[in-house]
Design an enzyme around this catalytic site. Structure first.
Site, PDB file in Angstrom:
ATOM      1  N   GLU A   1       0.831  -1.212   0.000  1.00 24.68           N
ATOM      2  CA  GLU A   1       0.000   0.000   0.000  1.00 24.68           C
ATOM      3  C   GLU A   1       0.861   1.256   0.000  1.00 24.68           C
ATOM      4  O   GLU A   1       1.753   1.407   0.842  1.00 24.68           O
ATOM      5  CB  GLU A   1      -0.909  -0.020   1.242  1.00 24.68           C
ATOM      6  CG  GLU A   1      -1.889   1.131   1.294  1.00 24.68           C
ATOM      7  CD  GLU A   1      -2.837   1.046   2.491  1.00 24.68           C
ATOM      8  OE1 GLU A   1      -3.121  -0.072   2.974  1.00 24.68           O
ATOM      9  OE2 GLU A   1      -3.288   2.113   2.947  1.00 24.68           O
TER      10      GLU A   1
ATOM     11  N   LYS B   1      -6.848  -0.979  11.908  1.00 22.85           N
ATOM     12  CA  LYS B   1      -6.251  -1.385  10.622  1.00 22.85           C
ATOM     13  C   LYS B   1      -5.074  -0.470  10.309  1.00 22.85           C
ATOM     14  O   LYS B   1      -4.028  -0.903   9.813  1.00 22.85           O
ATOM     15  CB  LYS B   1      -7.316  -1.326   9.525  1.00 22.85           C
ATOM     16  CG  LYS B   1      -6.895  -1.941   8.200  1.00 22.85           C
ATOM     17  CD  LYS B   1      -6.178  -0.992   7.266  1.00 22.85           C
ATOM     18  CE  LYS B   1      -5.890  -1.633   5.920  1.00 22.85           C
ATOM     19  NZ  LYS B   1      -5.086  -0.773   5.043  1.00 22.85           N
TER      20      LYS B   1
ATOM     21  N   ASP C   1       5.124 -14.375  11.568  1.00 26.91           N
ATOM     22  CA  ASP C   1       3.807 -14.960  11.321  1.00 26.91           C
ATOM     23  C   ASP C   1       2.777 -13.840  11.534  1.00 26.91           C
ATOM     24  O   ASP C   1       2.267 -13.644  12.641  1.00 26.91           O
ATOM     25  CB  ASP C   1       3.584 -16.118  12.303  1.00 26.91           C
ATOM     26  CG  ASP C   1       2.246 -16.809  12.085  1.00 26.91           C
ATOM     27  OD1 ASP C   1       1.375 -16.228  11.411  1.00 26.91           O
ATOM     28  OD2 ASP C   1       2.072 -17.918  12.609  1.00 26.91           O
TER      29      ASP C   1
ATOM     30  N   HIS D   1      -2.634   9.741  -0.873  1.00 28.97           N
ATOM     31  CA  HIS D   1      -2.765   8.471  -1.582  1.00 28.97           C
ATOM     32  C   HIS D   1      -2.717   8.703  -3.082  1.00 28.97           C
ATOM     33  O   HIS D   1      -2.052   7.989  -3.808  1.00 28.97           O
ATOM     34  CB  HIS D   1      -4.124   7.835  -1.262  1.00 28.97           C
ATOM     35  CG  HIS D   1      -4.048   6.813  -0.192  1.00 28.97           C
ATOM     36  ND1 HIS D   1      -3.682   5.523  -0.438  1.00 28.97           N
ATOM     37  CD2 HIS D   1      -4.275   6.880   1.133  1.00 28.97           C
ATOM     38  CE1 HIS D   1      -3.697   4.834   0.688  1.00 28.97           C
ATOM     39  NE2 HIS D   1      -4.049   5.644   1.663  1.00 28.97           N
TER      40      HIS D   1
HETATM   41  C1  MEV Z   1      -5.660   2.980   5.427  1.00 31.74           C
HETATM   42  O1  MEV Z   1      -4.852   1.904   5.034  1.00 31.74           O
HETATM   43  C2  MEV Z   1      -5.642   3.146   6.932  1.00 31.74           C
HETATM   44  C3  MEV Z   1      -6.587   4.189   7.487  1.00 31.74           C
HETATM   45  O2  MEV Z   1      -7.907   3.920   7.032  1.00 31.74           O
HETATM   46  C4  MEV Z   1      -6.526   4.110   8.988  1.00 31.74           C
HETATM   47  C5  MEV Z   1      -7.538   4.976   9.693  1.00 31.74           C
HETATM   48  O3  MEV Z   1      -8.610   5.258   9.143  1.00 31.74           O
HETATM   49  O4  MEV Z   1      -7.258   5.336  10.864  1.00 31.74           O
HETATM   50  C6  MEV Z   1      -6.246   5.555   6.997  1.00 31.74           C
END
Ligand code: MEV
Length: 426
Positions: free
Chosen positions: A84, A262, A278, A376
């Protein structure tokens, strides 16, 4: 085509070339596609073939370095492997905001993993559970006989927990072997011990040991990281306050908490991949821990302290190793560990938690300011330009034009690259 069968007896026994040939035929792969797949990059073909089954090729991911990290008073260059865009840049950026003093403070506790033995078909389970506890020393000794090297290093089975759970097939006994795995991730050592003590537990209880395996819910392998940033470092008091609000929203909304976490895992897993950990175990354990109170919560929180600093904390179980497993086998993982300069699992876990916290700060900061898409899109546009054949300064020229015109698409990148190349040639 329609009567093709995926049932290929002995596929695993075939030489690599033969397996690839079958797949190439199956998917009608071109010669170019076959030779790309055959390219193992920096992993020796023999090692790859021995690592997993049915290998037909290799796949390379970018290996990047996050800069600016200062953790526990020491500077680190942090290897990250991830598909990413923006993650590495964001981590480096946030690490700069958190460099003051000793930087991010990160502390891992002991490296204890749990080996589970589930005993079923036991009568008077509660009584039998106590009988197991009576024999604790004998059980631990038997477990430790399986791994004299670990014991010599000061590790090994240290304690025993016994629980009785109610299941829809009646009560079952769950025995936890608490094993100090030292610098290993621990799966092998723990699984061997769990399997070894199972017959002993069956004898004590008269039950049947059904599962004998590590628990990836590594609640005794917790890492805590915390850091402070001056409000100016994150873009001012207003931004700092909005980051806190974002943190609070994640605390009250599991849908947001999952995405919040995430973002943390973006950093942690990138380091895990670079060091061949792992990562499934890390993810599984982390998310279970996030839900330990019955509701899924963020693994980190942000607040403003009495001096007006933005303060962040992160608490996460991390099961990582620097000896054994793929960490030792994959040459790039070894290089990653060398770049990090870590010798212990504890230190690696501390770095990973620190990266997770920084990654989280970067994400929240972007979200409460310009939004995530701008950064991004910049990288995405560059990637498209490269894929369309741009090299050198043409990459930025094409990317910037696509962004300016709001047309960030591969076909347009190709059109621009062709146009500019013609202009240069003319
Ligand atoms: C994207 O890979 C991760 C985010 O969505 C994390 C977040 O929203 O805190 C930007």
């Amino acid at each position: 085509m329609s009567n093709r069968s995926s049932r290929i007896p002995g596929f695993y026994k075939l030489p690599f070339e033969k397996r690839l040939e079958i797949v190439a035929k199956w998917a009608n792969l071109s010669e170019d596609e076959v030779s790309l797949l055959k390219n193992f990059g920096n992993l020796d073909k023999k090692i790859a073939d021995a690592m997993i089954e049915n290998v037909v090729g290799g796949m390379t991911y970018p290996f990047a370095i996050a800069t600016n990290f200062r953790i526990n008073g020491r500077d680190y260059l942090v290897p990250m492997v991830i598909e990413e865009s923006s993650v590495v840049a964001a981590a480096s950026n946030a690490a700069k905001m958190l460099r003051e003093g000793d930087g991010i403070i990160s502390r891992a506790g002991p490296q204890y993993m749990i080996g589970q033995i589930h005993l079923v078909r036991v009568d008077s389970a509660r009584y039998k559970a106590l009988k197991i506890l009576e024999k604790k020393d004998e059980i631990l000794e038997h477990a430790n006989q399986q791994d004299p090297i670990l014991v010599k290093l000061g590790g090994g089975a240290k304690d025993l927990e016994v629980r009785v759970i109610d299941t829809r097939m009646g009560p079952a006994i769950v025995v936890h072997l608490i094993v100090d795995v030292k610098d290993a991730m621990g799966t092998n050592a723990v699984n061997t011990m769990a399997e070894a003590v199972a017959p002993l537990l069956e004898k004590i209880t008269g039950g049947e040991a059904r599962l004998r395996i590590i628990s990836n819910y590594a609640v005794y392998r917790i890492v805590r990281a915390y850091a402070r940033a001056k409000p100016e470092a994150v873009g001012g008091k207003d931004v700092a306050e909005k980051i806190v609000e974002a943190s609070i929203l994640a605390e009250s909304d599991p849908f947001r908490a999952v995405t919040h976490n995430k973002g943390i895992m973006n950093g942690i897993i990138a380091v895990a991949l670079a060091t061949a950990q792992d990562h499934r175990a890390i993810e599984a354990g982390a998310h279970a821990y996030a839900a330990r109170d019955g509701t899924y919560k963020p693994l980190s929180t942000w607040d403003i302290d009495s001096e007006g600093y933005l303060v962040g904390t992160l608490e996460i179980p991390l099961q990582v190793g620097v000896v054994g497993g793929a960490t030792k086998v994959h040459p790039i993982a070894r290089i990653a560990l060398k770049i990090l300069g870590v010798k212990t699992a504890k230190e690696l876990a501390e770095i990973m938690a620190a990266v997770g916290l920084a990654q989280n700060l970067a994400a929240l900061r972007a979200l409460v300011t310009e939004g995530i898409q701008k950064g991004h899109m910049k990288l995405h546009a560059k990637n498209l330009a490269i894929m369309a054949g741009a090299t050198g300064e043409l990459i930025d020229i094409v990317a910037e034009q696509m962004i300016r015109e709001g047309r960030i698409r591969f076909d347009y990148a190709k059109e621009l690259v062709e146009k500019y190349k013609k202009q240069y040639q003319a």
